[in-house]
Design a protein around this motif. Structure first.
Motif: not given
Length: 438
Positions: A62-66
Motif C-alpha cells: 500500500f504505497l504511492p505509485i511514484t
C-alpha cells in the motif's frame, strides 16, 4: 523466457478519470497471472478496491505509485534515539523492486498513473539496473503515443494523419502555435489524466488563462485545431506479439467532438456510421496498432467529419482505459484478462475466451465479438458537493462514475440508462407535457 515474479502497478488513489475501471483491469490481470502460476506483487495505495483484497495478489504494497516508492523508501529517524543520546542507527533501505526483485513489470493496467510511473522508471534506468523486463507493450511504443509530435510523425509514416496540432513548452510557444493554427484551438496538458487543465480558447486572453492552468500539471502543452461538431468514434483493439490483430468493440459518442469521452453518452456498437465508414476506421485501427507495435490491448479515437469520409486520428491509448472496462462488459470479451496473457508472450488463437466458451465448444480469443444488442453508457456527476464548479460539460472530465444499460435496441438501452441515473425519473416521457397545437 517467461517471468517467475511480476510487479503490477495499480492506479493509485481514487480520482476523477480513474477509479473502478482500473481496479477491474488490474484484478483481471492478477487472475490471468495466477492461472499461469506466476507470483504477483501489487503496488496500490487504494484499499477500497477488489485487487487489494486478500488473496488477489501474492503480496500487496500500500504505497504511492511514484518512482521513489516503487524502487526504494528510506526509513525515518526515530526521535527516541536523540533523547537517549545513542549512536545514530543505520536504517535498512526498503522498497518494492529492491526487496522483491521481480523479473517483469506490467505498466498498462494502472491507467495514466501507472503508465507515467513506468516511463519514469525506464528513463531513470531503474528497471535496467534491477533486471526488470517490461511485459506487453514496450516503453518505446508508449512514448510514441504519449508525445504528440512523435505520434504525428509516426502516423505520417503510414499516410495517416492526426488533427493539426503543435506541442509547446512555454507560454510564448503556445501563443505562436495558436496563431499559426488559427482560433478556436483546444489546449490540453500532455501526460495528463481526464483532460486535466484543458479547454477551448476563442482568443489570446482565453488562451493564456488555459495555458497557465495546463503548465501547472505538465511541462508539455498540446495545441490542437478545433474540430468541434465532428463525430467522435472509438475502437478497442487487441494485438499479440505474433502480429495477430482484432478489433473487439467500436463505440460512438452521442456528443460531438469537444466533449471529453468521460463526459459523453457512449453507444456500442456505433449507430450512425455507414458500413463504409465502419470498415474504413477498422482497417485504419489495425494498421496503426501494428505500426506502433502494441502488444496487448489499446484503444484508438477518431474525429470523423459528418459531411464526408474525412477523418483524423485523435489519439491512441497504449494501455487499458475506462473504455476497455465498458467494452469488456458490453461484448463479453475479457480484454484485461487476455491482454495479461498476451503480455506473457501467448498468442490470440491459442487463448480461449473464458466468457463465451462452454462444455460443448471453445471460442478462441481471436474471434471478434458480434453484438446483436445495444449498450449505452451515461456518466454521473455529483456537482452538489462542489459549490463553485461549472455545471457545463467540456473537454475536462468532471464525472465521478457512470451507468451502463443493455437493450435489444438503442431506445430501450437509453431509457434503462436514464432510469438508472435517477430512480425518480422515467426516462424520456412522451406524456410529460401536452402537445401544443400551434
Amino acid at each position: 523466457m517467461r517471468p517467475k515474479k511480476v510487479l503490477i502497478l495499480g492506479s493509485g488513489g481514487l480520482s476523477i478519470g480513474q477509479a473502478g475501471e482500473f481496479d477491474y483491469s488490474g484484478s483481471q490481470a492478477l487472475k490471468a497471472l495466477r492461472e499461469e502460476r506466476i507470483q504477483t506483487v501489487l503496488i496500490n495505495p487504494n484499499i477500497a478496491t477488489v485487487q487489494t483484497s486478500k488473496g488477489m495478489a501474492d503480496k500487496t504494497y500500500f504505497l504511492p505509485i511514484t518512482p521513489h516508492y516503487v524502487t526504494q523508501v528510506s526509513g525515518m529517524k526515530p526521535s527516541k534515539f536523540k533523547k537517549k543520546k545513542l549512536p545514530e542507527p543505520v536504517f535498512k533501505v526498503t522498497g518494492v523492486i529492491r526487496n522483491e526483485r521481480p523479473d517483469g513489470i506490467l505498466l498498462t493496467f494502472g491507467g495514466q498513473t501507472g503508465l507515467n510511473c513506468g516511463v519514469q522508471l525506464t528513463k531513470l534506468g531503474t528497471l535496467e539496473k534491477f533486471g526488470v523486463k517490461v511485459l506487453g507493450t514496450q516503453v518505446e511504443s508508449i512514448l510514441w503515443t504519449e508525445d504528440r509530435k512523435v505520434f504525428a510523425d509516426k502516423m505520417a509514416e503510414i499516410d495517416e494523419y492526426v488533427a493539426p496540432s503543435e506541442a509547446a513548452y512555454n507560454t510564448e510557444q503556445v501563443v505562436q502555435a495558436a496563431e499559426r493554427l488559427g482560433y478556436p484551438v483546444l489546449i490540453r496538458a500532455a501526460f495528463a489524466l481526464g483532460g486535466l487543465g484543458s479547454g477551448f480558447a476563442e482568443n489570446r486572453d482565453e488562451l493564456l488563462t488555459l495555458a497557465n492552468s495546463a503548465f501547472a500539471h505538465t511541462s508539455q502543452v498540446l495545441i490542437d485545431k478545433s474540430l468541434k461538431g465532428w463525430k467522435e468514434v472509438e475502437y478497442e483493439v487487441v494485438r499479440d506479439a505474433y502480429d495477430n490483430c482484432i478489433t473487439v468493440c467500436n463505440m460512438e459518442n452521442v456528443d460531438p467532438l469537444g466533449i471529453h469521452t468521460g463526459e459523453s453518452i457512449v453507444v456500442a456498437p456505433s449507430q450512425t456510421l455507414t458500413n463504409t465508414d465502419y470498415n474504413m476506421l477498422r482497417s485504419t485501427a489495425i494498421k496503426v496498432i501494428r505500426h506502433l507495435q502494441v502488444v496487448g490491448e489499446c484503444n484508438i479515437q477518431y474525429a470523423l467529419n459528418p459531411e464526408s469520409h474525412q477523418y483524423y486520428i485523435i489519439e491512441v491509448n497504449a494501455r487499458l482505459s475506462r473504455s476497455s472496462a465498458l467494452a469488456s462488459k458490453a461484448t463479453g470479451y475479457p480484454l484485461a484478462y487476455i491482454a495479461a496473457k498476451l503480455a506473457l508472450g501467448m498468442s490470440l488463437p491459442d487463448q480461449p475466451n473464458s466468457v463465451t466458451s462452454s462444455k460443448d465448444y471453445t471460442t478462441t480469443a481471436c474471434f471478434e465479438p458480434s453484438l446483436d444488442y445495444c449498450v449505452v453508457k451515461i456518466p454521473r456527476w455529483d456537482l452538489k458537493k462542489f459549490s463553485r464548479v461549472s455545471t457545463k460539460i467540456g473537454s475536462s472530465m468532471k464525472s465521478v462514475g457512470e451507468v451502463m444499460a443493455v437493450g435489444r435496441k438503442f431506445e430501450e438501452a437509453i431509457q434503462k440508462a436514464l432510469r438508472m441515473m435517477d430512480d425518480t425519473k422515467e426516462g424520456f416521457d412522451p406524456y410529460l407535457k401536452a402537445v401544443s397545437e400551434s
